[in-house]
Structure formats: C-alpha cells, structure tokens
Design a protein around this motif. Structure first.
Motif, PDB file in Angstrom:
ATOM      1  N   ASP A 170      -7.426  -1.670  -2.305  1.00  0.00           N
ATOM      2  CA  ASP A 170      -7.278  -2.865  -1.395  1.00  0.00           C
ATOM      3  C   ASP A 170      -7.916  -4.106  -1.752  1.00  0.00           C
ATOM      4  N   GLU A 172      -4.094  -5.675  -7.855  1.00  0.00           N
ATOM      5  CA  GLU A 172      -4.517  -4.291  -7.583  1.00  0.00           C
ATOM      6  C   GLU A 172      -5.270  -3.710  -8.728  1.00  0.00           C
ATOM      7  N   ARG A 188       0.380   3.330  -3.672  1.00  0.00           N
ATOM      8  CA  ARG A 188      -0.748   4.455  -3.578  1.00  0.00           C
ATOM      9  C   ARG A 188       0.077   5.522  -3.048  1.00  0.00           C
ATOM     10  N   PRO A 233       0.855  -1.259   0.229  1.00  0.00           N
ATOM     11  CA  PRO A 233       0.008   0.014  -0.086  1.00  0.00           C
ATOM     12  C   PRO A 233       0.940   1.341  -0.110  1.00  0.00           C
TER      13      PRO A 233
END
Length: 827
Positions: free
Chosen positions: A633, A620, A327, A323
């Motif tokens: 997620d 993803e 992101r 993550p």
C-alpha cells in the motif's frame, strides 16, 4: 519514490496536456494517447530505459533511473491522459460552440424550437412556453382597447405590456390572434411568431408600461444595453423574455434556468463563434491574453468543473477497488505488466534484462522496419504504392455466403479484418479464456445479429439514444458491476463500515476509507455544479452514478483483460430515457443530460479511471521487484497527492492550450466530432416532435418537482433487452466461478457490438491461436521464451509511433505545413 521521478512524471504529464491536441488534430499524426496504452507515456518510458539511462550510466553509475522510478514517472503522467484528447478536449469546444452555428440552417431544429429549451440559451418562446394561448390572445385583444386600460384577465401590470406587443403586430398577425382568442388553436403559430418578434425588439421595454412590473435584478441593465445597441439579437431576446415572464407570470413561462450549457448561450451572432469556426486570419497569432475568458467562463465553469469532480471521483473509486483487484483477486493488469517486463533489471547492466534476449530485438526490429516502410510509402510520393506490408486482409467474397451476417453492424471485422501486432502480443499476457473470449466476441455478435435479421428483427444502434444494442450493453455493465461488488463484498463492506466509524480491518488500507468519503464528496460537488445548469439534483446524481458505473467496469476490463481500447456501447442519457421516458425528464433536462453525456463520456476511449488504476498498479510495483515490496500500500498511498495534482493541473493546461490553438486554427470539425456537436440536438428535435404529436410535451415542460414522478413511463422493450445483457453476464460469470472447465469470460458481453471489437476481435483470435500453439507444443518453457518477443512487438510499435509523431512535429515547425498522416495504430 524519488523526487526526480515525481518531477519527471509531473513534467511529462504537462507535456501530454500541452502537446496532445496539437499532435492529434493540427498535424494529424498517430494519437499520442488514443487508448489506454498511450504512446507518449510508454514511448517516453521506453526511451528513458533504452537511450537516456545508458547515457547517464556513462556519466556516473548511480545516475540512471531505476525501474521503480520509471514506473512512478509513468504512473503520475497517466493521470494527465483523461483530458487533452478524445475523452474531453477533442470535442468539448465543438460540442458547446457549433450548435449556435448549426441552428441557423437546421429546419428540424427550428421547427422543434430546440434552442428554446436550452438553459441559458435562446429566450425565444416555444409553443409550450405559452401556458394558455386562447386566454393570452383574448388578453391581447382586451389590452388593445384604449391602450390597454380596460379590464380583462391579465393583471394590471401586464395590460400595458400586452398593449405594446399588440402595437408591434402586423395586421395579418392581429387577425390570426383574434381567431386564436376564438378558440382556434391551429393558428397559435402566428401568436407565437408575433411574441417572438416582439422579444427581438430592443425598444420593447418602456419605463411607463413596465412601471408596475417587478423586473428581476440585472434584467434592466441588460435592457439598457439592448437599447444602446451593444447586445446581439440573441441576448436582446433573453432580456425581453425575462421582462415578459415577469409581466405575465401566469401566461408566459420563464426561460429555462441555468447557464453555461452552450458557449455564449448558443448565440449564432457571437463574434467569437466566427473566430472558432474559421480560425485567425493572417500571420498574427492569438495568445492566452487574447482569449475572451469572460465569455468562456460560464461554460468552462460548468463543464470543466463537472469534469474535474468526475476525475477526482475516478481517483477515489480507483483507490477503493485497487487493493481488492490487485492483492485479493490478483488481476493481471497486462498494461502495467508491459512496463514491468520492459523495465526489469535484476541482472544489472546498461540496458534492461529484456535487451539480453535476441527474440526481443528481432521482434522490435521487425515492427520498426514494417512501420518505417509503410510510413515512407505514405510520406514519399515517388515510392510505389504497393511497396508496403499489408495489415488488412480482404475476405469480401465470403459476404455472399453469409448475407445476413454481412448486414450486421461492424461485420467488416471478419470480412475485411485488420491485423494489430500489439493486440496479438497482449494476448500472450492474458489467460486463455480471456483471449479466446475477446477473439470470439464479434463472431457471437454477428451470429446474434444474423439470427435476428433472419427473423425480421433489426439489431439497431442509436448514438447516445436508447436502442437494442445500447440497452443490452448497459444491462451487461450493470451485471458486471454487481459481480464486482459480490466478489469483493467483504472488503467493500468493510470500507463502507469504516467510513461510518466501524472497525477497519488491517488488510483495508486507510486511504480506501478516505477515498470513500472523497468519492461521495466529488459526486456531490459534480451534482451541485450541474445544478447551476438547471439540472435537478436527482438527475445530476443519476448521471454521475452512471458515469462512475461505466468507468468502474471499463477499468475492470483493462485490469483483467488488457484490452487497451474500450468504447462502451451505451450512454447515460439514452439509459435514463429508457428507464423513465422523455416526458419525465423534460426537454430542458434532456439537453443538459445529452450534452453532459457527449462532453464527459461521448468518446470514452480515453476515460480517466483506467489510466488511474493502471497507474496505481505501477506505483505498487515501484518500491522494488514485483511481489517483494514489504508494504504494497506504500506506493499507491504516497502517489495519491501527485495524481490529484496532475488531474487538476492537466485539465487547466490542456484547456488553455487547446482553446488558444482553436482560436488560431478553428475548432476541430472532423466528421465524428461534427456529429457529436449535432447528435444531442438531433435527438432532442426528434423527441420533441414525437412528444408533441402525442400531446404530452406541454405537460412535460410545465411539470415541476414530484409532478415528474407521475410522468415516468419506462420503455418495456428496452428494459427487456437490458435484461438480456444482464442475464448473459450473470450466467457466464457464475459459470466461470463454479465450473473450472468453462471456456468463456463475461467480457464478451461487455465489449461485443462496439467499434474496438470490430477492429481487435480478429487479432485477439489470432493471438489466442498463437498462445495455444506455443503452450501445447513447447509447454511453459516455450511460453516464457515467447514473452520477450511479445514485449519486443509492443516496444517496436510504440517506439515507431513515437518517432513518426516527433518527425511530423519537426516537419511542421520547419515547413509550416501539416505532414501527410501516417498512423501506426490505426484506431
């Protein structure tokens, strides 16, 4: 995430597990994996998109797989890529089986008693295992009087045993023992030879002589088998060593604790070893039921269990960092981007959108034509030898202009460079600073090496050992790992806090918290498994942390730069020796650490974690178009169980298939793998010889627990080079964060001096020049027009490699003879 995508991913992963060793080392074609752009995974994805989907659409419009389904299939299959090839089964059997063969003709190994220090290995005594040679010699003399019934320093239980050993001695040995008892320790070798010869005698055990000895459980059964003639000499020695250590606890050390480190304990007389060396003779072929799994189980349990824990820990660590990388830092993930570019189908139609671009087809056709011509030139005898497309240039005469640079390790990278079209194509997906840094990495390394050589300082390299290049590389990796933590400090702190019950931010996915505990549990399990081999808990933990550090930075390199072939130039055992010294580790722990290093990360070009991080990025993207997924997620969360299942299943399937193949055709004995099977013991022999010459080995062997803390002696010189690598990365990374114009990326110091950069650096430089020219001459429009061409180059190389491997397999099954080797990817 459709069921058929999951099923196809699982099936493809099992095919990878079952076919890779056969393709790579039986028929010798282009490696199906080989690097983090695996031909089999992405080749199948391309075949599905460009061949299977059009056929399915012809049957029914709803049947073709979507881009998301192809991404899920590839993401699951990538989890199987960490085991069957280079990173585990390529060398596993060779490393654990062949030392028992080599020891028979390696004088240096024999002189250093290397097998005596292997947990679960030979029970033979090294001189350091006799705690007080003069005292023991004296007890032997006293025990020889009246059959061992007179007094002396040996206990009542030990005197009859010593008397039996005395009776087995030759007259010359008895004379030398008397000299040792008189204080002449130069003749200890005769005492040692006599003791070891006694240990090899099945009849050493006598119920009356050992009546007062508390014999360990299970040893008597082994002794009875020895006297019945059903044990090999190697195993007889181990059983008798346990007897002798029990009878003389203050004088003879027990054999190093642990089991499974080497196959059959390194027994050179093990019948299965001959089969592994030569393969099955005749037409009959062995199957799964014909493998002696009972003999293999201790070794498989140790190293397979450790590898499984390492794989699950890698999955957990990938889930934690993904993550943040995807992101928050928005790393480009160039390998995953290739799948996105080749699979995108926004406009509908029978083929992906990229197929509408003429440049894509021209580039793909050029690659297919080139590899078809070059492959036929290898396969077909009557074609002229000069009928091929050269992919290597020769600037050899320039060596005379730069004599010091030509002496640097890997200097052929620029004096005789290879051209790798796929590497140049990937340069288009990278930022300019990254492609430039990868291109200039080896030039800077050559400059450093030439400067040091000119000043009389060789830039040495030592495989798995501690040397300037190795420790400098580790310093760079350590610095990069700290930069990774620093950049994502708030996110990682929140993950750690949520593991302890503190509030989890909404932006921190729940799976990251659970992955944190999974990481801790997996590392703890790996340490527990390694402890069964006699490795102390702190050393097992240090080993696993170093492995995870290596995987973390490798994954970062792959995600940020797209460098799909990475082989870090440092190894955990060498770093531990540099940090604490050989004596603090001890020879038994050293060989376990060395073999663990060789088996788990000795050839890290297919390390599992970069596959997993790229797979999470694909997952993803699988919910829809890039950037349009409502919950980024969702894909990673839903794919976790399938990746975990694939890690476990592929390890088992690849192991079973590989061992069956090796029992039929013999273990892999190519030059590099043969070196891996010897280098750990070569290093141990050197370390033992040096330690003996300094009279520090005996203390190292006998030290236990906290006593080893007093033996810690870091190598100041290696620590200095470690600091050089550390500072180079910290300074470069800090400048890149604070100075927008800074041209260099710290990846330079993570990859320079490694074999992949020797091969790739020139192509990255050419790719950087092409990208700069395209952007400056044509701007953004020209760049976007060039992307399909780059995709076509990669697509063409992958498809041609896939096709040649398939043709090689067909040829083998028809003729029974391995075809000539043609590697599309020459690395």
């Amino acid at each position: 995430m459709s069921i058929r995508a999951v099923v196809m991913g699982l099936v493809l992963g099992l095919i990878i597990a079952g076919a890779t060793y056969f393709n790579d080392y039986v028929i010798g074609q282009t490696m199906l994996l080989g690097h983090h752009l695996p031909v089999l995974v992405f080749g199948v994805a391309c075949v599905v998109l460009f061949a299977v989907n059009p056929l399915l659409r012809g049957v029914r419009a709803s049947l073709p797989l979507s881009a998301g389904e192809v991404a899920v299939m590839a993401a699951i299959a990538l989890a199987a890529c960490g085991w069957p090839g280079n990173s585990f089964y390529r060398s596993f059997s060779t490393v654990v089986a062949l030392p028992g063969y080599w020891v028979q003709n390696q004088a240096q190994w024999q002189a250093s008693d290397v097998m005596s220090f292997v947990p679960g290995g030979s029970g033979a005594l090294a001189q350091e295992h006799v705690l007080d040679a003069p005292r023991l010699a004296g007890d032997l003399l006293r025990a020889s009087v009246a059959g061992g019934v007179t007094g002396g320093e040996a206990g009542d239980a030990g005197r009859p045993v010593l008397a039996r050993i005395w009776e087995s001695m030759e007259p010359e040995e008895r004379r030398q023992v008397r000299r040792v008892a008189g204080g002449d320790e130069r003749e200890v070798r005769y005492l040692l030879a006599a003791l070891n010869r006694a240990l090899a005698q099945p009849e050493l055990y006598d119920a009356e002589a050992f009546a007062a000895v508390d014999v360990p459980a299970g040893v008597l059964d082994a002794v009875e088998q020895a006297q019945a003639g059903t044990l090999t000499r190697w195993r007889v020695v181990r059983a008798n060593r346990a007897l002798l250590a029990a009878a003389l606890p203050g004088q003879i050390m027990p054999a190093p604790a642990g089991e499974g480190v080497l196959f059959a304990g390194g027994d050179p007389h093990e019948p299965t070893l001959d089969l592994m060396l030569t393969g099955r003779q005749g037409d009959e072929r062995l199957g799964l039921r014909d493998i002696d799994w009972q003999r293999w189980w201790p070794t498989l349990r140790l190293w397979g269990g450790t590898a499984l824990c390492m794989g699950l820990a890698s999955l957990c660590l990938a889930l934690i960092v993904h993550p943040q990388w995807s992101r928050r830092e928005m790393l480009p993930y160039p390998i995953a981007r290739f799948v996105r570019e080749v699979a995108r189908s926004d406009q509908g139609g029978w083929l992906p959108d990229v197929a509408r671009n003429r440049g894509f087809w021209l580039a793909a056709a050029a690659m297919l034509a080139m590899h078809s011509l070059n492959g036929m030139q290898v396969m077909v005898d009557w074609l002229p030898s000069n009928l091929h497309v050269p992919l290597r240039w020769d600037f050899g005469p320039m060596r005379e202009l730069f004599p010091n640079a030509s002496r640097v390790y890997g200097s052929h990278a620029y004096f005789e460079p290879f051209i790798f079209p796929t590497v140049m194509a990937f340069s288009l997906f990278l930022t300019t600073s990254v492609s430039f840094s990868l291109g200039i990495a080896h030039l800077l390394f050559m400059l450093l090496g030439a400067t040091l050589i000119a000043n009389g300082i060789p830039l040495d390299r030592d495989y798995i050992g501690a040397s300037k290049i190795n420790t400098m590389a580790f310093g760079a990796f350590l610095a990069m790992s700290l930069m990774i933590l620093y950049i994502g400090r708030r996110y990682y702190a929140n993950v750690a806090g949520s593991m302890l019950g503190l509030r989890r931010d909404d932006a921190t996915p729940a799976y990251a918290t659970w992955a944190g505990w999974g990481l801790v549990a997996s590392i703890a399990a790996a340490v527990a498994v390694l402890h069964t081999a006699g490795l102390a808990w702190p050393l097992g933990a240090a080993l696993m942390l170093l492995v995870m550090l290596k995987f973390l930075v490798m994954s970062r390199i792959a995600a940020e730069t797209g460098a799909f072939l990475i082989k870090p130039g440092w190894w955990p055992v060498g770093i531990l020796v540099a940090l604490v010294g050989f004596e603090a580790l001890g020879p038994a722990a050293y060989i376990v650490l060395a073999l663990a290093t060789l088996i788990l990360v000795g050839e890290a070009r297919e390390a599992i974690m970069p596959y997993l991080t790229n797979g999470l990025k694909l997952a993803e993207q699988a919910g829809g178009k890039a950037g349009e997924q409502a919950d980024p997620d969702s894909g990673p969360r839903r794919i976790i169980p399938w990746k975990g299942l694939m890690i476990v299943a592929s390890l088992v399937v690849a192991g079973a298939v590989t061992l069956v193949i090796q029992h039929n055709v013999g273990v892999n004995r190519e030059g590099f793998v043969t070196m891996l099977s010897r280098v750990g013991f070569d290093q141990l022999a050197r370390q033992v010889a040096e330690s003996r010459s300094l009279n520090t080995l005996a203390e190292s062997v006998t030290a236990t627990g906290v006593e080893r803390l007093g033996l810690i002696s870091p190598d100041a010189s290696q620590l200095g080079w470690m600091g050089v690598g550390f500072m180079l990365v910290i300074v470069t990374a800090s400048a890149r964060l604070r100075l927008p114009w800074w041209p260099l990326h710290p990846v330079i110091f993570l990859v320079w001096g490694t074999w992949p950069m020797f091969m790739f650096s020139f192509s990255f430089m050419v790719g950087w020049l092409i990208k700069v020219a395209v952007v400056r001459l044509g701007g953004a429009r020209a760049y976007h027009a060039a992307v399909p061409i780059a995709v076509g180059v990669i697509f063409g190389e992958i498809i041609s490699a896939f096709a040649w491997s398939a043709l090689g397999a067909v040829n083998y099954f028809i003729t029974g003879v391995p075809p000539e080797t043609y590697w599309n990817f020459r690395y």
